[in-house]
Design a protein around this motif. Structure first.
Motif, PDB file in Angstrom:
ATOM      1  N   HIS A 145      -3.537   8.993   6.022  1.00 54.93           N
ATOM      2  CA  HIS A 145      -4.419   8.107   5.259  1.00 54.93           C
ATOM      3  C   HIS A 145      -3.574   7.186   4.376  1.00 54.93           C
ATOM      4  CE1 HIS A 145      -7.768  10.798   6.323  1.00 54.93           C
ATOM      5  NE2 HIS A 145      -6.858  11.746   6.177  1.00 54.93           N
ATOM      6  N   PHE A 146      -4.049   5.965   4.203  1.00 57.53           N
ATOM      7  CA  PHE A 146      -3.284   4.978   3.436  1.00 57.53           C
ATOM      8  C   PHE A 146      -4.219   4.227   2.493  1.00 57.53           C
ATOM      9  CE2 PHE A 146      -1.364   5.724   7.510  1.00 57.53           C
ATOM     10  CZ  PHE A 146       0.005   5.797   7.263  1.00 57.53           C
TER      11      PHE A 146
ATOM     12  N   GLY B 145       0.845  -1.200   0.000  1.00 60.31           N
ATOM     13  CA  GLY B 145       0.000   0.000   0.000  1.00 60.31           C
ATOM     14  C   GLY B 145       0.869   1.234   0.000  1.00 60.31           C
ATOM     15  N   ARG B 146       0.249   2.400   0.159  1.00 60.04           N
ATOM     16  CA  ARG B 146       1.035   3.638   0.225  1.00 60.04           C
ATOM     17  C   ARG B 146       0.256   4.711   0.965  1.00 60.04           C
ATOM     18  NH1 ARG B 146       2.090   5.099  -5.681  1.00 60.04           N
ATOM     19  NH2 ARG B 146       3.665   6.376  -4.654  1.00 60.04           N
ATOM     20  N   GLU B 147       1.005   5.640   1.529  1.00 64.30           N
ATOM     21  CA  GLU B 147       0.332   6.772   2.161  1.00 64.30           C
ATOM     22  C   GLU B 147      -0.188   7.704   1.083  1.00 64.30           C
ATOM     23  OE1 GLU B 147       2.565   8.724   5.215  1.00 64.30           O
ATOM     24  OE2 GLU B 147       0.800   9.889   5.842  1.00 64.30           O
ATOM     25  N   VAL B 148      -1.345   8.291   1.320  1.00 64.30           N
ATOM     26  CA  VAL B 148      -1.936   9.212   0.336  1.00 64.30           C
ATOM     27  C   VAL B 148      -2.435  10.462   1.056  1.00 64.30           C
ATOM     28  CG1 VAL B 148      -2.639   7.468  -1.349  1.00 64.30           C
ATOM     29  CG2 VAL B 148      -4.158   8.004   0.580  1.00 64.30           C
ATOM     30  N   LYS B 149      -2.834  11.425   0.252  1.00 65.50           N
ATOM     31  CA  LYS B 149      -3.355  12.664   0.814  1.00 65.50           C
ATOM     32  C   LYS B 149      -4.864  12.699   0.567  1.00 65.50           C
ATOM     33  CE  LYS B 149      -2.302  17.563   0.344  1.00 65.50           C
ATOM     34  NZ  LYS B 149      -1.356  18.452  -0.351  1.00 65.50           N
ATOM     35  N   VAL B 150      -5.596  13.009   1.597  1.00 67.61           N
ATOM     36  CA  VAL B 150      -7.056  13.077   1.497  1.00 67.61           C
ATOM     37  C   VAL B 150      -7.490  14.427   2.070  1.00 67.61           C
ATOM     38  CG1 VAL B 150      -9.224  12.007   2.216  1.00 67.61           C
ATOM     39  CG2 VAL B 150      -7.244  10.565   1.773  1.00 67.61           C
TER      40      VAL B 150
ATOM     41  N   VAL C 263      -7.415   3.098   4.645  1.00 70.13           N
ATOM     42  CA  VAL C 263      -7.276   3.046   6.099  1.00 70.13           C
ATOM     43  C   VAL C 263      -6.915   4.454   6.562  1.00 70.13           C
ATOM     44  CG1 VAL C 263      -5.979   2.097   8.042  1.00 70.13           C
ATOM     45  CG2 VAL C 263      -6.487   0.645   6.064  1.00 70.13           C
ATOM     46  N   SER C 264      -7.677   4.993   7.488  1.00 70.83           N
ATOM     47  CA  SER C 264      -7.433   6.360   7.932  1.00 70.83           C
ATOM     48  C   SER C 264      -7.188   6.416   9.428  1.00 70.83           C
ATOM     49  CB  SER C 264      -8.644   7.241   7.613  1.00 70.83           C
ATOM     50  OG  SER C 264      -8.723   7.440   6.215  1.00 70.83           O
ATOM     51  N   GLY C 265      -6.174   7.194   9.800  1.00 72.85           N
ATOM     52  CA  GLY C 265      -5.989   7.543  11.200  1.00 72.85           C
ATOM     53  C   GLY C 265      -6.617   8.900  11.428  1.00 72.85           C
ATOM     54  N   ARG C 266      -6.053   9.660  12.371  1.00 73.52           N
ATOM     55  CA  ARG C 266      -6.610  10.996  12.596  1.00 73.52           C
ATOM     56  C   ARG C 266      -6.141  11.974  11.531  1.00 73.52           C
ATOM     57  NH1 ARG C 266      -6.473  11.563  19.191  1.00 73.52           N
ATOM     58  NH2 ARG C 266      -7.721   9.700  19.534  1.00 73.52           N
TER      59      ARG C 266
ATOM     60  N   SER D 264       0.879  11.680  -1.636  1.00 73.43           N
ATOM     61  CA  SER D 264       1.190  12.555  -0.497  1.00 73.43           C
ATOM     62  C   SER D 264       1.643  13.938  -0.942  1.00 73.43           C
ATOM     63  CB  SER D 264       2.300  11.929   0.354  1.00 73.43           C
ATOM     64  OG  SER D 264       1.860  10.717   0.872  1.00 73.43           O
ATOM     65  N   ASN D 265       2.315  13.999  -2.092  1.00 76.49           N
ATOM     66  CA  ASN D 265       2.802  15.294  -2.579  1.00 76.49           C
ATOM     67  C   ASN D 265       1.770  16.039  -3.419  1.00 76.49           C
ATOM     68  OD1 ASN D 265       2.727  13.969  -4.996  1.00 76.49           O
ATOM     69  ND2 ASN D 265       4.960  13.853  -5.277  1.00 76.49           N
TER      70      ASN D 265
END
Ligand SMILES: [Ca+2]
Length: 343
Positions: A296-297, A228-233, A290-293, A275-276
């Protein structure tokens, strides 16, 4: 809750008296013998157990759930020291990890990340006697059937001669060795990669790495695919996702806390970016969110295999992120917090 429990107990009448620990062990002994475990093995393993271990019951009842937000959990576990050690281990065991990766299709950095989180790269694999811990948990009525099965599997491991009783050690909860397998997982997934005839998850790096890889492969890890990867939401996108994308159904809370899997194109339309801020690239696999506070991933099918190891996003994301950070040129975090063992 308590009133309800009391009412149920009244309706069912008082519980029948429980056998003593010794009487109960007699039943386990008979069961183990009926399964074909040699009497000498059963006697050595169970003969010296006089009473349940109060500390095991106490630990089991006060097990800390992951209460930290996942961002904090990841930051605390992936200290600069852990990242540095992971990189050193990927290099140090490079040749062996390469052979394991070739056989099972799981990349070296993922194997090392799991190893790092499970036992601090083999430094803390647990010193508790597995049979005594499991016998206590099996005698305790809370999850008796589950742990009785694990106890019998532990006896089966001793019967096969993979490890002797004094060395069969791990956590208070029965997870064994550097890979922290329960006995049932051991019987299914432990590997003898160094070919000495014993599956040694306690002290053989070859067996440790191959067992981790085999477990992930056995739970659906696909070679050549990522986790997976981190993303920007954006806030707006997050609101859309919350209202439009369903949650998954599953056996554990973490699975119910993630979305269903969607094609990358759908995530683009919902406003998810790299993310960028860049566009999700072509070839991004179908993914769940999957989201934290704040973080987001997008996670791919292989992420499910990590959840099978330990069904918590804080854990599975830590593995993925640690694996990514062992890559050449990836950033090492600047903040420094004391390493903490949160499991
Ligand atoms: Ca071996």
């Amino acid at each position: 809750m308590y009133a309800l429990a009391a009412a149920l107990m009244l309706a069912q009448g008082p519980e029948p008296p429980r056998p003593s620990f010794t009487e109960w062990l007699g039943g386990v002994r008979a069961e183990a013998l009926a399964r074909g475990i040699r009497p000498a093995v059963v006697d050595e393993a169970l003969g010296h157990l006089d009473e349940p271990l109060p500390v095991v019951i106490e630990r089991d009842r006060t097990q800390a759930e992951t209460v930290l937000p996942l961002e904090k959990y990841i930051a605390r576990r992936l200290t600069p020291k852990v990242v540095k050690t992971a990189r050193q281990m990927v290099t140090h065991h490079g040749k062996l990890l390469g052979s394991v990766a070739e056989r099972y299709g799981v990349p070296p950095r993922i194997i090392v990340a799991v190893w790092g989180l499970e036992s601090a790269f083999g430094q803390f694999s647990g010193v508790r006697p597995t049979v005594a811990a499991l016998a206590t948990l099996a005698w305790d009525p809370r999850r008796s059937a589950l742990f009785r099965e694990e106890l019998c599997d532990a006896l089966e491991i001793l019967n096969r001669g993979d490890i002797d009783l004094p060395h069969m050690r791990g956590s208070w909860a029965g997870a064994m060795g550097q890979v922290q397998f329960m006995p049932s997982s051991y019987l299914k997934f432990a590997e003898d990669f160094d070919g000495d005839g014993r599956r040694d998850i306690w002290s053989s790096p070859a067996d440790v790495f191959a067992s981790i890889a085999n477990y992930l492969k056995g739970h659906g890890w696909t070679a050549g695919a990522g986790w997976g990867r981190e993303v920007k939401v954006s806030r707006e996108a997050a609101a859309k996702i919350a209202s439009q994308v369903a949650r998954r159904n599953g056996r554990c809370q973490a699975i119910r806390d993630m979305t269903v899997t969607l094609p990358a194109n759908m995530w683009r339309q919902l406003g998810v970016t790299l993310s960028n801020g860049g566009r999700l690239p072509a070839g991004t696999p179908d993914a769940a969110m999957v989201s934290g506070r704040t973080r987001h991933f997008l996670v791919y099918a292989n992420y499910d295999a990590l959840l099978e190891y330990n069904c918590a996003h804080a854990y599975a994301l830590s593995v993925g992120e640690l694996a990514d950070r062992t890559r050449e040129g990836s950033p090492v975090p600047r903040h420094s917090k004391r390493s903490q063992r949160l499991k």
